[in-house]
Scaffold this motif. Structure first.
Motif, PDB file in Angstrom:
ATOM      1  N   GLN A   1       0.935  -1.393   0.166  1.00  0.00           N
ATOM      2  CA  GLN A   1       0.032   0.117  -0.037  1.00  0.00           C
ATOM      3  C   GLN A   1       0.968   1.338  -0.053  1.00  0.00           C
TER       4      GLN A   1
ATOM      5  N   LEU B   1       1.013   4.067  -3.116  1.00  0.00           N
ATOM      6  CA  LEU B   1       0.590   5.697  -2.828  1.00  0.00           C
ATOM      7  C   LEU B   1       1.579   6.538  -3.192  1.00  0.00           C
TER       8      LEU B   1
ATOM      9  N   ILE C   1       1.777  11.241   3.619  1.00  0.00           N
ATOM     10  CA  ILE C   1       1.932   9.616   4.034  1.00  0.00           C
ATOM     11  C   ILE C   1       3.401   9.358   4.050  1.00  0.00           C
TER      12      ILE C   1
ATOM     13  N   ILE D   1      -6.179   8.454  -1.171  1.00  0.00           N
ATOM     14  CA  ILE D   1      -6.060   7.270  -0.927  1.00  0.00           C
ATOM     15  C   ILE D   1      -7.378   6.344  -1.237  1.00  0.00           C
TER      16      ILE D   1
ATOM     17  N   LYS E   1      -6.765   5.789  -4.915  1.00  0.00           N
ATOM     18  CA  LYS E   1      -5.934   4.711  -5.288  1.00  0.00           C
ATOM     19  C   LYS E   1      -6.529   3.551  -4.916  1.00  0.00           C
TER      20      LYS E   1
ATOM     21  N   VAL F   1      -7.633   2.539  -1.842  1.00  0.00           N
ATOM     22  CA  VAL F   1      -7.117   2.095  -0.686  1.00  0.00           C
ATOM     23  C   VAL F   1      -8.202   2.384   0.444  1.00  0.00           C
TER      24      VAL F   1
ATOM     25  N   HIS G   1      -8.570   3.049   4.706  1.00  0.00           N
ATOM     26  CA  HIS G   1      -7.465   2.901   5.795  1.00  0.00           C
ATOM     27  C   HIS G   1      -7.799   1.879   6.882  1.00  0.00           C
TER      28      HIS G   1
ATOM     29  N   PHE H   1      -0.762   2.099   7.845  1.00  0.00           N
ATOM     30  CA  PHE H   1      -1.507   1.380   6.726  1.00  0.00           C
ATOM     31  C   PHE H   1      -1.484  -0.251   6.830  1.00  0.00           C
TER      32      PHE H   1
ATOM     33  N   SER I   1      -4.863  -1.794   6.116  1.00  0.00           N
ATOM     34  CA  SER I   1      -5.738  -1.064   5.084  1.00  0.00           C
ATOM     35  C   SER I   1      -6.180  -1.996   4.132  1.00  0.00           C
TER      36      SER I   1
ATOM     37  N   ASP J   1      -7.052  -2.945  -0.073  1.00  0.00           N
ATOM     38  CA  ASP J   1      -6.831  -2.453  -1.426  1.00  0.00           C
ATOM     39  C   ASP J   1      -8.199  -3.291  -2.059  1.00  0.00           C
TER      40      ASP J   1
END
Length: 670
Positions: A331, A335, A341, A395, A398, A400, A402, A423, A426, A428
């Motif tokens: 992740q 990112l 981040i 995010i 993307k 993602v 969290h 993360f 997290s 995906d």
């Protein structure tokens, strides 16, 4: 001679003499390193036999020496004998890991082994208290009670001494922080002086080109003097900080001296991946530990080591935790270099453990901020939401989610910006990950995660729910956990009663309530929607709003009249000569001593007390204070006498305010 044979002793403990004789033979064959290595195993064998005599089972070499250490503390083994065991172990480790050892060291160690054999024979053969499978008989109960009382009194005195030492250490830390700030201020002043000297050098060079040879020679002398002065001011003694190195072995965690390459306690390598040196323990979560570290390949740059260390046992559980750990690395890598981040620096396996290296963020998390400074205001929480919503928007685009947004995972930098970290759990949405349903129900932090996430389902709006809970925690200062009931949530009605613990506007409260809706379909679905709500302004004007505007206008007119009257009275007080044509603001001068100061977001407020015991509040921005001549940091102004000119006092809540708009309006008397 190294030893003199005793045939009686040989019959009883033949194994020790045979072992020592073998070691002596290797020593006389010119092989000291092999002798030292064998002696280390002999010391371990003897330690294991000591444990067997006392009826204790040990599994490993480390357990043997932990037992010896405990027996030394209980008085079963003399201090001198314990040191002999430690010396044999140390010399053996040096021979194994460092190839260090000579004939004299081997000879001395053989003598130590002989002394240990004699001690074992005398202790366990002639002493009736040491029988096979039995400890020393317990002491008398009365004596034991008295001993416990003495130990309790000693512990009480030690606790009092530790408390006093802690208070002294805290005072020293505060003093060191203030000295550090003063040192930074002095360094900044020296830097400014160096810039001025450089400018003088440049001016001298220009003058030297336009003058005659004689004047050019004089200028050259002056330039040399100025250059030498500049060098003297810029030279600083470089002192390296001595920081202990932590051992990453989970069964050890020993603090080693700064120059160590192997752990003194367990002999594990201390430099991870030949470049990362752990120096400070940061915390431990469900499946990993984090350390602050130094990257020696990047000139001592700070970084964070995250070590996979699952708390649950079992091969299947470890594989699932490893998948989560690899997911966090993936992740962070996907990112990219987003400013809010942490960047992923490395991901590798070493010594049967997986490690993730990421960027070190300087600052405190918001939970620490609340504990130190107290709860936040509505405006401060709005600024936080605006920055965090931009991160969440990024995010989510993307793919993602969290799934663990909370104050502990939000770090505030010194410049006021916020960084979202951790993360590890997290999700995906672009990937399919086979995590067990039991593991999925454990994802998230109770008190922040929404109900659908605790049931194993997650959506983008789940992060918005956690962000809303984070906002009300910061507004109210009420956090879950520690065995205390959560006063913010009514579990019977599934509602959150948070407004009575803080003061916020009705519009802002409605936005937070919509983020906290129990049913995820009724919440904001994207971060963009929340950002639009926070920045939107109502266009329609109702009848009640018109009446409110009229009331505000009348109140403003009344206050304006009062302020004008007060200004005229102040004008008479500070300008007793009537009929003067001089401008009022240029004539006004207020002199007094700074008593205290307070920092509020982007402004500084100082309390000024005049000789006539009249109190004023000076309001100035930090940027404007830096432009004032001879201005120290805010805390350095306390006790100094200042002059305020060209400022019209304003009355607010029975207090006279002096708002400084230009740096020349504030003069500091040195």
């Amino acid at each position: 001679m190294i030893y003199s044979p005793n045939f009686n002793f040989l019959r009883i403990h033949e194994v020790y003499l045979v072992e020592i004789a073998t070691l002596a033979e290797r020593y006389f064959q010119d092989d000291p390193l092999a002798c030292l290595t064998k002696l280390r195993r002999f010391g371990e064998l003897l330690a294991q036999l000591v444990a067997a005599k006392l009826g204790i089972y040990v599994k490993s070499d480390e357990d043997q020496y932990r037992l010896l250490k405990r027996l030394k503390q209980d008085g079963c083994i003399p201090q001198e004998v314990y040191r002999l065991f430690e010396q044999i172990r140390w010399t053996g480790n040096q021979a194994i890991h460092g190839d260090l050892g000579d004939h004299q060291t081997a000879l001395d160690t053989l003598q130590i082994a002989w002394n240990l054999g004699i001690w074992f024979h005398q202790t366990f053969s002639n002493n009736p208290n040491f029988k096979a499978g039995a400890f020393i008989p317990p002491p008398d109960p009365h004596q034991e009670t008295e001993a416990l009382k003495r130990q309790l009194e000693a512990l009480r005195k030690e606790a009092q001494a530790n408390r006093a030492n802690a208070e002294i250490a805290q005072a020293q830390l505060i003093q060191e922080a203030e000295l550090r700030q003063l040192a930074e201020y002095e360094a900044q002043q020296e830097k400014l002086n160096a810039e001025r000297i450089k400018q003088q050098l440049e001016q001298m060079q220009i003058l030297a080109l336009n003058k005659s040879a004689v004047s050019s020679q004089k200028t050259h002398i002056l330039m040399s003097q100025a250059a030498s002065n500049l060098n003297l001011q810029s030279i600083r003694s470089s002192t390296t900080t001595t920081i202990p190195i932590l051992c990453l072995n989970p069964d050890c965690d020993y603090e080693n001296p700064p120059s160590s390459k192997y752990c003194i306690n367990c002999s594990s390598p201390l430099i991870l991946n030949k470049r990362y040196i752990p120096i400070r323990f940061l915390g431990q979560g469900g499946f990993g530990r984090t350390f602050e570290a130094i990257d020696i390949n990047k000139l001592g740059t700070r970084c964070v080591i995250k070590q996979l260390l699952p708390t649950q046992q079992g091969t299947k559980k470890k594989q699932e935790f490893l998948k989560l750990f690899e997911r966090e690395a993936q992740q962070l890598n996907n990112l990219g270099n987003y400013p809010n981040i942490p960047n992923l620096l490395a991901f590798f396996e070493e010594n049967e453990h997986f490690y993730l290296i990421q960027e070190f963020i300087e600052g405190n998390n918001l939970y620490q901020e609340i504990l130190e400074l107290g709860k936040l205001s509505e405006q401060e929480v709005k600024i936080l939401l605006e920055q965090l919503l931009e991160i969440i928007q990024f995010i989510h685009k993307k793919g993602v989610i969290h799934r663990d947004i909370k104050p502990e995972n939000i770090i505030k930098r010194q410049d006021g910006s916020f960084v979202l970290i951790d993360f590890g759990i997290s999700k995906d949405t672009n990937l399919e990950c086979s995590i067990s349903s039991h593991m999925a129900t454990l994802v998230g932090t109770p008190g922040y995660a929404p109900i659908e996430q605790l049931r194993g389902r997650v959506y983008p709006c789940s992060d918005l729910y956690a962000l809303g809970v984070t906002a009300i925690r910061l507004l109210t200062g009420i956090f879950p956990g520690n065995g205390v009931d959560d006063n913010l949530f009514d579990e019977n009605n599934n509602i959150c009663e948070w407004r009575k613990y803080c003061k916020v506007s009705n519009k802002f409260a409605k936005i937070i309530d919509k983020m906290l809706t129990f049913q995820y379909q009724e919440r904001y679905q994207t971060a963009t929607e929340v950002m639009q709500e926070l920045s939107s302004k109502s266009s329609g004007i109702s009848r009640q709003k018109i009446i409110g505007l009229i009331r505000i206008t009348l109140i403003f007119m009344f206050l304006s009249t009062v302020i004008i009257q007060l200004s005229l009275r102040l004008n008479k007080f500070y300008n007793p000569v009537h009929g003067s044509d001089v401008n009022y603001q240029t004539k006004l001068l207020i002199t007094g001593q700074i008593q205290q100061y307070k920092r509020e977001s982007n402004k500084l407020t100082f309390t000024l007390l005049t000789k006539e015991s009249q109190s004023f509040l000076i309001v100035i921005s930090p940027n404007l204070l830096n432009q004032v001549a001879n201005a120290p940091p805010p805390y350095g102004l306390i006790g100094k006498t200042v002059n305020v000119t060209g400022v019209q006092p304003l009355a607010q809540k029975n207090t006279l305010l002096l708002q400084i708009q230009k740096p020349e309006q504030l003069q500091i008397n040195l």
